[in-house]
Design an enzyme around this catalytic site. Structure first.
Site, PDB file in Angstrom:
ATOM      1  N   ARG A   1       0.924  -1.208   0.063  1.00  0.00           N
ATOM      2  CA  ARG A   1      -0.038   0.273   0.005  1.00  0.00           C
ATOM      3  C   ARG A   1       0.990   1.412   0.003  1.00  0.00           C
ATOM      4  O   ARG A   1       2.087   1.198   0.335  1.00  0.00           O
ATOM      5  CB  ARG A   1      -0.873   0.088   1.196  1.00  0.00           C
ATOM      6  CG  ARG A   1      -2.104  -0.902   1.265  1.00  0.00           C
ATOM      7  CD  ARG A   1      -2.979  -0.496   0.688  1.00  0.00           C
ATOM      8  NE  ARG A   1      -4.107  -1.603   0.410  1.00  0.00           N
ATOM      9  CZ  ARG A   1      -5.042  -1.997   1.274  1.00  0.00           C
ATOM     10  NH1 ARG A   1      -5.322  -0.964   2.305  1.00  0.00           N
ATOM     11  NH2 ARG A   1      -5.828  -2.825   1.207  1.00  0.00           N
TER      12      ARG A   1
ATOM     13  N   HIS B   1      17.974  -7.318   3.134  1.00  0.00           N
ATOM     14  CA  HIS B   1      18.660  -7.775   1.923  1.00  0.00           C
ATOM     15  C   HIS B   1      18.223  -6.796   0.865  1.00  0.00           C
ATOM     16  O   HIS B   1      16.845  -7.270   0.186  1.00  0.00           O
ATOM     17  CB  HIS B   1      17.964  -9.172   1.697  1.00  0.00           C
ATOM     18  CG  HIS B   1      18.620  -9.750   0.325  1.00  0.00           C
ATOM     19  ND1 HIS B   1      19.095 -11.159   0.382  1.00  0.00           N
ATOM     20  CD2 HIS B   1      19.083  -9.297  -0.634  1.00  0.00           C
ATOM     21  CE1 HIS B   1      19.752 -11.366  -0.838  1.00  0.00           C
ATOM     22  NE2 HIS B   1      19.772 -10.266  -1.301  1.00  0.00           N
TER      23      HIS B   1
ATOM     24  N   HIS C   1      11.011  -5.262  -1.562  1.00  0.00           N
ATOM     25  CA  HIS C   1      10.740  -5.129  -0.155  1.00  0.00           C
ATOM     26  C   HIS C   1      11.524  -4.063   0.528  1.00  0.00           C
ATOM     27  O   HIS C   1      11.297  -2.738   0.419  1.00  0.00           O
ATOM     28  CB  HIS C   1      10.683  -6.357   0.727  1.00  0.00           C
ATOM     29  CG  HIS C   1      11.834  -7.397   0.488  1.00  0.00           C
ATOM     30  ND1 HIS C   1      13.120  -6.751   0.351  1.00  0.00           N
ATOM     31  CD2 HIS C   1      11.904  -8.750  -0.228  1.00  0.00           C
ATOM     32  CE1 HIS C   1      14.143  -8.131   0.108  1.00  0.00           C
ATOM     33  NE2 HIS C   1      13.310  -9.196  -0.271  1.00  0.00           N
TER      34      HIS C   1
ATOM     35  N   GLU D   1      22.429  -7.709   3.442  1.00  0.00           N
ATOM     36  CA  GLU D   1      22.885  -8.800   2.357  1.00  0.00           C
ATOM     37  C   GLU D   1      22.590  -8.260   0.904  1.00  0.00           C
ATOM     38  O   GLU D   1      21.784  -7.325   0.718  1.00  0.00           O
ATOM     39  CB  GLU D   1      21.883 -10.160   2.648  1.00  0.00           C
ATOM     40  CG  GLU D   1      21.955 -10.542   4.052  1.00  0.00           C
ATOM     41  CD  GLU D   1      21.065 -11.797   4.048  1.00  0.00           C
ATOM     42  OE1 GLU D   1      20.050 -11.882   3.548  1.00  0.00           O
ATOM     43  OE2 GLU D   1      21.356 -12.886   4.714  1.00  0.00           O
TER      44      GLU D   1
ATOM     45  N   THR E   1      13.654 -15.738  -4.903  1.00  0.00           N
ATOM     46  CA  THR E   1      14.291 -15.582  -3.569  1.00  0.00           C
ATOM     47  C   THR E   1      15.704 -16.021  -3.708  1.00  0.00           C
ATOM     48  O   THR E   1      16.233 -16.608  -4.832  1.00  0.00           O
ATOM     49  CB  THR E   1      13.900 -16.478  -2.313  1.00  0.00           C
ATOM     50  OG1 THR E   1      14.202 -16.075  -1.312  1.00  0.00           O
ATOM     51  CG2 THR E   1      13.826 -17.748  -2.852  1.00  0.00           C
TER      52      THR E   1
ATOM     53  N   HIS F   1      18.118 -19.301   5.775  1.00  0.00           N
ATOM     54  CA  HIS F   1      17.120 -19.344   4.635  1.00  0.00           C
ATOM     55  C   HIS F   1      16.082 -20.407   4.907  1.00  0.00           C
ATOM     56  O   HIS F   1      16.409 -21.818   5.115  1.00  0.00           O
ATOM     57  CB  HIS F   1      17.746 -19.750   3.235  1.00  0.00           C
ATOM     58  CG  HIS F   1      16.462 -19.267   2.188  1.00  0.00           C
ATOM     59  ND1 HIS F   1      16.508 -18.006   1.804  1.00  0.00           N
ATOM     60  CD2 HIS F   1      15.823 -20.294   1.500  1.00  0.00           C
ATOM     61  CE1 HIS F   1      15.541 -17.876   0.788  1.00  0.00           C
ATOM     62  NE2 HIS F   1      14.978 -19.207   0.564  1.00  0.00           N
ATOM     63  N   ASP F   2      14.911 -20.122   5.122  1.00  0.00           N
ATOM     64  CA  ASP F   2      13.773 -21.066   5.384  1.00  0.00           C
ATOM     65  C   ASP F   2      13.974 -21.778   6.832  1.00  0.00           C
ATOM     66  O   ASP F   2      13.551 -22.844   6.797  1.00  0.00           O
ATOM     67  CB  ASP F   2      13.779 -22.129   4.455  1.00  0.00           C
ATOM     68  CG  ASP F   2      12.989 -21.383   3.125  1.00  0.00           C
ATOM     69  OD1 ASP F   2      12.743 -22.028   2.127  1.00  0.00           O
ATOM     70  OD2 ASP F   2      12.169 -20.385   3.480  1.00  0.00           O
TER      71      ASP F   2
ATOM     72  N   HIS G   1      11.556 -14.895   6.979  1.00  0.00           N
ATOM     73  CA  HIS G   1      10.102 -15.353   6.529  1.00  0.00           C
ATOM     74  C   HIS G   1       9.393 -15.915   7.381  1.00  0.00           C
ATOM     75  O   HIS G   1       8.220 -15.803   7.725  1.00  0.00           O
ATOM     76  CB  HIS G   1      10.393 -16.357   4.991  1.00  0.00           C
ATOM     77  CG  HIS G   1       9.103 -16.363   4.387  1.00  0.00           C
ATOM     78  ND1 HIS G   1       8.931 -15.951   3.302  1.00  0.00           N
ATOM     79  CD2 HIS G   1       8.243 -17.437   4.636  1.00  0.00           C
ATOM     80  CE1 HIS G   1       7.582 -16.175   2.901  1.00  0.00           C
ATOM     81  NE2 HIS G   1       7.179 -17.022   3.621  1.00  0.00           N
TER      82      HIS G   1
END
Ligand SMILES: CC(=O)[C@@H](O)[C@H](O)COP(=O)(O)O
Ligand SMILES: NCC(=O)COP(=O)(O)O
Length: 252
Positions: A19, A44, A51, A75, A112, A205-206, A228
């Site tokens: 938004r 990142h 983002h 990063e 990603t 990561h994840d 995430h």
């Protein structure tokens, strides 16, 4: 040895960007994470600013600089050219002097991060980047797969850390694969080789509340950066509780 928890704020920024305006505020949520006990913040920034925006980087750098004992980790792909108001990774690092810069070999069109560096063909390009970052007094971490030969090449570049890409481990853990133990052994060996070469080891990561405990059974993981899954967890448990939950695992 406890592991530092660096909260990645990318997904707060992703929601903010959906938004006009500054809601949710990335800066305010970065402060909430630090007040909840996070050892650091990670961003990142990508050239397409999907983002994290440059303004987030500058504001968060100021936030972290004003707090004792917490770190800022930026990063990115050092070879990605400036685009619009994205000035390039090295400019952001030069302007904000984060504690750590994690170099990641992402191309601009990737959904990603999904692989580490192949240092068999990028050592020469990285050397001037590493020299420049060291002149700025920034600790360097290279995003790497758990490959002992690649990790030895990383050590020869004179960086301080590697970050082990944990996406494949997380994926197979989720599938309940029988390979998980083999994966963990591969990461344990990679960490051992890195330490033998004088490198400290980060990971990310994840990673999530389910797969993190088994991963941190590997000795000498200095830092995990998690964004995430932590953000998803915060949707139902609240951000303060989510940070505290990850921190408990990192300190156990
Ligand atoms: C390098 C890495 O694995 C993550 O830190 C990265 O920041 C994920 O990027 P996205 O949040 O854009 O998926
Ligand atoms: N370097 C990993 C990171 O910062 C966050 O990755 P993810 O938890 O968002 O997958």
């Amino acid at each position: 040895m406890s592991t530092a928890l660096s909260v990645n704020l990318n997904k707060i920024a992703l929601l903010r960007n959906s938004r006009e305006g500054d809601f949710p505020s990335v800066l305010a949520h970065g402060k909430i994470c630090l007040d909840a006990g996070a050892d650091g913040l990670t961003v990142h920034p990508r050239p397409d600013q999907r983002h994290i925006r440059p303004s987030d980087v500058y504001q968060l750098a100021e936030l972290v600089a004003g707090q004792e004992g917490v770190e800022f980790n930026i990063e990115g792909n050092p070879f990605a050219p400036a685009k619009g108001s994205y000035p390039g990774l090295l400019k952001l690092v030069e302007d904000t002097r984060p504690h750590q810069c994690t170099l990641v070999p992402d191309s601009n069109d990737q959904l990603t991060s999904d692989h580490g560096f192949d240092l068999t063909n990028s050592t020469e390009q990285l050397q001037p980047i590493i020299r420049q970052l060291h002149k700025l007094g920034v600790r360097i971490s290279l995003f790497m797969d758990p490959d002992p030969e690649q990790i030895r090449l990383a050590s020869a570049l004179g960086v301080e850390r590697i970050e082990l890409y944990t996406g494949p481990y997380a994926e197979r853990f989720l599938q309940g694969s029988q390979q998980t133990q083999d994966d963990l052994e591969r990461y344990r060996l990679a960490t051992e080789v890195a330490n033998q070469c004088g490198l400290e080891v980060n990971a990310g990561h994840d990673l999530n509340l389910q797969n993190l405990p088994a991963f941190l059974a590997i000795p000498n993981i200095a830092e995990v950066s998690i964004g995430h899954a932590l953000t998803v967890d915060a949707l139902h448990m609240g951000l303060v509780n989510a940070v505290a939950a990850y921190r408990r695992i990192c300190q156990s």
